[in-house]
Design an enzyme around this catalytic site. Structure first.
Site, PDB file in Angstrom:
ATOM      1  N   ASN A 174       0.845  -1.192   0.000  1.00  0.00           N
ATOM      2  CA  ASN A 174       0.000   0.000   0.000  1.00  0.00           C
ATOM      3  C   ASN A 174       0.880   1.241   0.000  1.00  0.00           C
ATOM      4  O   ASN A 174       1.950   1.259   0.595  1.00  0.00           O
ATOM      5  CB  ASN A 174      -0.916   0.051   1.231  1.00  0.00           C
ATOM      6  CG  ASN A 174      -1.968   1.152   1.075  1.00  0.00           C
ATOM      7  OD1 ASN A 174      -2.862   1.044   0.244  1.00  0.00           O
ATOM      8  ND2 ASN A 174      -1.819   2.219   1.850  1.00  0.00           N
ATOM      9  N   TYR A 178       0.431  10.138   4.010  1.00  0.00           N
ATOM     10  CA  TYR A 178       0.066  10.446   5.393  1.00  0.00           C
ATOM     11  C   TYR A 178       1.177  11.302   5.993  1.00  0.00           C
ATOM     12  O   TYR A 178       2.346  10.942   5.896  1.00  0.00           O
ATOM     13  CB  TYR A 178      -0.061   9.172   6.249  1.00  0.00           C
ATOM     14  CG  TYR A 178      -0.677   7.953   5.585  1.00  0.00           C
ATOM     15  CD1 TYR A 178      -1.988   7.972   5.112  1.00  0.00           C
ATOM     16  CD2 TYR A 178       0.048   6.763   5.466  1.00  0.00           C
ATOM     17  CE1 TYR A 178      -2.548   6.842   4.534  1.00  0.00           C
ATOM     18  CE2 TYR A 178      -0.508   5.627   4.902  1.00  0.00           C
ATOM     19  CZ  TYR A 178      -1.803   5.675   4.426  1.00  0.00           C
ATOM     20  OH  TYR A 178      -2.347   4.550   3.858  1.00  0.00           O
ATOM     21  N   ARG A 179       0.800  12.389   6.640  1.00  0.00           N
ATOM     22  CA  ARG A 179       1.815  13.315   7.163  1.00  0.00           C
ATOM     23  C   ARG A 179       2.653  12.686   8.275  1.00  0.00           C
ATOM     24  O   ARG A 179       2.191  11.777   8.978  1.00  0.00           O
ATOM     25  CB  ARG A 179       1.131  14.572   7.682  1.00  0.00           C
ATOM     26  CG  ARG A 179       0.325  14.317   8.925  1.00  0.00           C
ATOM     27  CD  ARG A 179      -0.234  15.604   9.511  1.00  0.00           C
ATOM     28  NE  ARG A 179      -0.890  15.338  10.766  1.00  0.00           N
ATOM     29  CZ  ARG A 179      -2.189  15.518  10.994  1.00  0.00           C
ATOM     30  NH1 ARG A 179      -2.984  15.974  10.031  1.00  0.00           N
ATOM     31  NH2 ARG A 179      -2.700  15.268  12.178  1.00  0.00           N
ATOM     32  N   TRP A 192      -1.477   7.829   9.892  1.00  0.00           N
ATOM     33  CA  TRP A 192      -2.428   7.137   9.017  1.00  0.00           C
ATOM     34  C   TRP A 192      -3.731   7.039   9.760  1.00  0.00           C
ATOM     35  O   TRP A 192      -3.814   6.502  10.856  1.00  0.00           O
ATOM     36  CB  TRP A 192      -1.921   5.794   8.528  1.00  0.00           C
ATOM     37  CG  TRP A 192      -1.295   4.878   9.530  1.00  0.00           C
ATOM     38  CD1 TRP A 192      -1.751   4.565  10.782  1.00  0.00           C
ATOM     39  CD2 TRP A 192      -0.085   4.136   9.343  1.00  0.00           C
ATOM     40  NE1 TRP A 192      -0.911   3.682  11.379  1.00  0.00           N
ATOM     41  CE2 TRP A 192       0.118   3.391  10.519  1.00  0.00           C
ATOM     42  CE3 TRP A 192       0.825   4.016   8.286  1.00  0.00           C
ATOM     43  CZ2 TRP A 192       1.206   2.550  10.665  1.00  0.00           C
ATOM     44  CZ3 TRP A 192       1.895   3.181   8.438  1.00  0.00           C
ATOM     45  CH2 TRP A 192       2.083   2.459   9.619  1.00  0.00           C
ATOM     46  N   GLU A 240      -0.972   0.902  -5.468  1.00  0.00           N
ATOM     47  CA  GLU A 240      -0.913   2.253  -6.023  1.00  0.00           C
ATOM     48  C   GLU A 240       0.153   2.388  -7.107  1.00  0.00           C
ATOM     49  O   GLU A 240       0.009   3.182  -8.032  1.00  0.00           O
ATOM     50  CB  GLU A 240      -0.648   3.275  -4.908  1.00  0.00           C
ATOM     51  CG  GLU A 240      -1.872   3.680  -4.091  1.00  0.00           C
ATOM     52  CD  GLU A 240      -2.251   2.705  -2.988  1.00  0.00           C
ATOM     53  OE1 GLU A 240      -1.580   1.654  -2.839  1.00  0.00           O
ATOM     54  OE2 GLU A 240      -3.232   2.985  -2.272  1.00  0.00           O
ATOM     55  N   ASP A 289      -5.258  21.691   9.411  1.00  0.00           N
ATOM     56  CA  ASP A 289      -5.596  20.624   8.467  1.00  0.00           C
ATOM     57  C   ASP A 289      -6.436  21.081   7.265  1.00  0.00           C
ATOM     58  O   ASP A 289      -6.806  22.254   7.161  1.00  0.00           O
ATOM     59  CB  ASP A 289      -6.304  19.498   9.243  1.00  0.00           C
ATOM     60  CG  ASP A 289      -5.788  18.122   8.849  1.00  0.00           C
ATOM     61  OD1 ASP A 289      -5.605  17.902   7.642  1.00  0.00           O
ATOM     62  OD2 ASP A 289      -5.566  17.290   9.746  1.00  0.00           O
TER      63      ASP A 289
HETATM   64  C1  LIG Z   1      -1.629  16.744   1.110  1.00  0.00           C
HETATM   65  C2  LIG Z   1      -2.343  15.560   1.665  1.00  0.00           C
HETATM   66  C3  LIG Z   1      -2.090  15.127   2.963  1.00  0.00           C
HETATM   67  C4  LIG Z   1      -2.736  14.030   3.501  1.00  0.00           C
HETATM   68  N1  LIG Z   1      -2.476  13.655   4.785  1.00  0.00           N
HETATM   69  C5  LIG Z   1      -3.079  12.550   5.294  1.00  0.00           C
HETATM   70  C6  LIG Z   1      -2.766  12.103   6.601  1.00  0.00           C
HETATM   71  O1  LIG Z   1      -1.978  12.706   7.318  1.00  0.00           O
HETATM   72  N2  LIG Z   1      -3.378  10.980   7.060  1.00  0.00           N
HETATM   73  C7  LIG Z   1      -4.280  10.274   6.300  1.00  0.00           C
HETATM   74  O2  LIG Z   1      -4.778   9.256   6.757  1.00  0.00           O
HETATM   75  N3  LIG Z   1      -4.608  10.695   5.061  1.00  0.00           N
HETATM   76  C8  LIG Z   1      -4.021  11.807   4.535  1.00  0.00           C
HETATM   77  N4  LIG Z   1      -4.334  12.223   3.271  1.00  0.00           N
HETATM   78  C9  LIG Z   1      -5.339  11.468   2.496  1.00  0.00           C
HETATM   79  C10 LIG Z   1      -4.783  10.179   1.966  1.00  0.00           C
HETATM   80  O3  LIG Z   1      -3.579  10.392   1.276  1.00  0.00           O
HETATM   81  C11 LIG Z   1      -5.788   9.505   1.028  1.00  0.00           C
HETATM   82  O4  LIG Z   1      -6.936   9.188   1.787  1.00  0.00           O
HETATM   83  C12 LIG Z   1      -5.261   8.247   0.368  1.00  0.00           C
HETATM   84  O5  LIG Z   1      -6.242   7.764  -0.516  1.00  0.00           O
HETATM   85  C13 LIG Z   1      -4.924   7.186   1.361  1.00  0.00           C
HETATM   86  O6  LIG Z   1      -4.477   6.019   0.684  1.00  0.00           O
HETATM   87  P1  LIG Z   1      -4.909   4.576   1.221  1.00  0.00           P
HETATM   88  O7  LIG Z   1      -6.364   4.422   0.861  1.00  0.00           O
HETATM   89  O8  LIG Z   1      -4.032   3.635   0.482  1.00  0.00           O
HETATM   90  O9  LIG Z   1      -4.706   4.555   2.686  1.00  0.00           O
HETATM   91  C14 LIG Z   1      -3.690  13.330   2.718  1.00  0.00           C
HETATM   92  C15 LIG Z   1      -3.946  13.754   1.424  1.00  0.00           C
HETATM   93  C16 LIG Z   1      -3.293  14.853   0.895  1.00  0.00           C
HETATM   94  C17 LIG Z   1      -3.616  15.283  -0.502  1.00  0.00           C
HETATM   95 MN   LIG Z   2      -4.430   2.045  -0.805  1.00  0.00          MN
END
Ligand SMILES: Cc1cc2nc3c(=O)[nH]c(=O)nc-3n(C[C@H](O)[C@H](O)[C@H](O)COP(=O)(O)O)c2cc1C
Ligand SMILES: [Mn+2]
Length: 490
Positions: A174, A178-179, A192, A240, A289
């Site tokens: 995956n 996530y910050r 996450w 991804e 945020d």
């Molecule tokens: C700039 C930016 C920062 C993000 N920060 C976070 C974060 O800190 N934690 C989180 O869970 N999702 C964050 N997201 C959203 C996730 O990247 C997004 O939900 C992504 O689809 C997660 O992938 P996954 O489904 O494989 O977990 C962020 C998105 C962007 C555009």
């Molecule tokens: Mn995913």
């Protein structure tokens, strides 16, 4: 030809006059945010801060900081190398239309599409620019120009990473953006959220009880399609990096990490390697945020670095989130356009949809449908609350197909003249976004659906429905001819 790496994209942005270099010294604490925020609000260019520094730490960083790289429709199109995002949507549509071949001729016709599919898979390579420097002992996050974005932030945050994990259960990869909050030179938080891929992988470490640790690799900066793939709400079992290969029409090249059992893009600028540990869960946040408000402190695993690999002269990529519109709006917009055909595949009655920028994506969605049977608007809401990309949508307003969902004036006019609130509004309970601050509980709350379509007799509405007022074409023509003589102008 796909972008080889981030710097090739930077070069393209510069040629297209979509990037401004900032040769002045600017502080990573708050100052870069204030400048970028003003530029975002004015619809301005990507920014390459050539001399980021920290007055607090007395540091002049040796690498530049790139921000707002995807912060406009045009730059998003440049990132994906398309004239319009609809082109990506069409490619996905074609892919979904693939039916199993029946006869010989069908098979032959399908071949080009199938070979295209096969060519999307990531390729393992021996080396790449990300291995130009390998820091196993003497490494420190203090050398990266990591920003403190907003005054009440709990510290400095890496805001545009690709967090890579492997499922202890299925072995599947995956990648999520996530910050990471910097705790010290070799430790960060890993934010996450509970519904995300990385969090699910981490839960399996506990469920399996075979160990306490999970490997994590975090590339920062790569070609734009690969970075974007980490942001896309793909179904849980979709890698991804395969999708990134599809987006860039060329496989992502991966290299093995030095200290963890994971692979990272060979073209990355910087990679942090390390692990999370079930026994080290710490306070993360607060953080200004996406919602325009601070996310409060919460508990997340700590990420322990074991190695940093990087280019000799990396570009550090960052982004800020906050009161809309910001760069993340354009990422969300791309998600909306790219995934519309996927949603339509399951809900063919959907004509169009829009998530206004002030609705921060999940707060408000306007959907137009071609209504064919009673209660269909409600079917659409409930289906959207069940799909991975739209499950968190707090308010869904469903309108008839004659309403332009991208025009807030028309939506407000038509939707709200068409509702009897008590009859047409429905509340449901379910999971909500972890950033949601108004819900009764974290991660659990209510959602609202508004059926703003015309009501039919078969839906129990037996009063006559009035016609929309429109002037007849003949009168319009007559007045067009007369207009100049009236002396009104315009
Ligand atoms: C700039 C930016 C920062 C993000 N920060 C976070 C974060 O800190 N934690 C989180 O869970 N999702 C964050 N997201 C959203 C996730 O990247 C997004 O939900 C992504 O689809 C997660 O992938 P996954 O489904 O494989 O977990 C962020 C998105 C962007 C555009
Ligand atoms: Mn995913």
């Amino acid at each position: 030809m796909a972008y080889k790496d981030l710097r090739e994209f930077v070069g393209r942005l510069e040629r297209e006059r979509e990037l401004k270099r900032i040769p002045v010294e600017v502080d990573v604490d708050l100052e870069i945010t204030e400048i970028t925020d003003r530029v975002s609000k004015a619809g301005g260019p990507a920014l390459l801060f050539e001399k980021p520094r920290s007055a607090k730490d007395g540091v002049q960083y040796s690498m530049p900081l790139l921000i707002n790289a995807l912060g406009s429709k045009r730059r998003m199109e440049l990132a994906l190398e398309v004239e319009s995002l609809e082109a990506v949507a069409h490619r996905i549509e074609d892919l979904l239309d693939l039916k199993p071949p029946e006869g010989f001729f069908d098979k032959v016709k399908l071949l080009p599409m199938l070979s295209e599919l096969g060519s999307f898979f990531p390729k393992l390579v021996k080396g790449g620019p990300v291995k130009e420097v390998i820091e196993r002992d003497n490494f420190s996050l203090a050398r990266l120009p990591i920003m403190k974005c907003w005054p009440q932030d709990g510290g400095r945050f890496i805001t545009f990473p690709m967090v890579i994990t492997r499922s202890p259960k299925t072995g599947r990869r995956n990648v999520g953006c996530y910050r990471l909050q910097v705790y010290d030179e070799r430790t960060t938080g890993l934010h996450w959220q509970i519904h995300k891929g990385g969090a699910e992988h981490f839960r399996w470490v506990e469920r399996q009880g075979k160990g306490r640790r999970m490997d994590v690799a975090v590339p920062i900066g790569a070609d734009p399609a690969t970075m974007l793939a980490g942001v896309l709400p793909l179904p849980e079992d979709v890698d991804e990096f395969i999708f990134a290969g599809f987006l860039r029409r060329e496989p992502v090249e991966l290299v093995k990490c030095e200290t963890v059992d994971l692979e990272v893009p060979a073209n990355a600028e910087i990679v942090l390697e390390g692990y999370v540990d079930l026994d080290d869960i710490r306070i993360e946040g607060p953080f200004g945020d996406h919602t325009g408000y601070y996310s409060l402190e919460d508990m997340f695993p700590a990420f322990h670095l074991t190695c940093i690999t990087r280019r000799k002269d990396p570009i550090y990529i960052s982004t800020i989130v906050g009161p809309p519109p910001m760069e993340d709006y354009w990422m969300g917009y791309a998600v909306e356009r790219i995934f519309l055909p996927l949603i339509r595949k399951q809900l063919p009655e959907i004509v169009d949809m829009h998530m206004p920028v002030e609705g921060i994506f999940h707060n408000l969605m306007i959907v137009s449908i071609r209504k064919s049977y009673p209660g269909q608007a409600r079917r659409v809401m409930h289906a959207l609350w069940g799909l991975p990309g739209t499950l968190f949508t707090k308010c869904i307003v469903v309108v008839d197909e004659d309403v332009d969902v991208h025009d807030p004036r028309e939506v407000t006019w038509k939707a709200f003249t068409h509702i009897d609130p008590e009859r047409d509004i429905e509340f449901v309970l379910g999971p909500v976004d972890q950033l949601e601050h108004a819900s009764r509980l974290a991660n659990f709350g209510s959602k609202m659906g508004v059926d703003a379509t015309r009501k039919w007799p078969s839906e129990g509405f037996t009063r006559p429905w009035p016609d929309e007022i429109k002037m007849d074409p003949e009168t319009k023509k007559k007045i067009d001819a007369l207009w100049a003589r009236l002396g009104i102008g315009g």
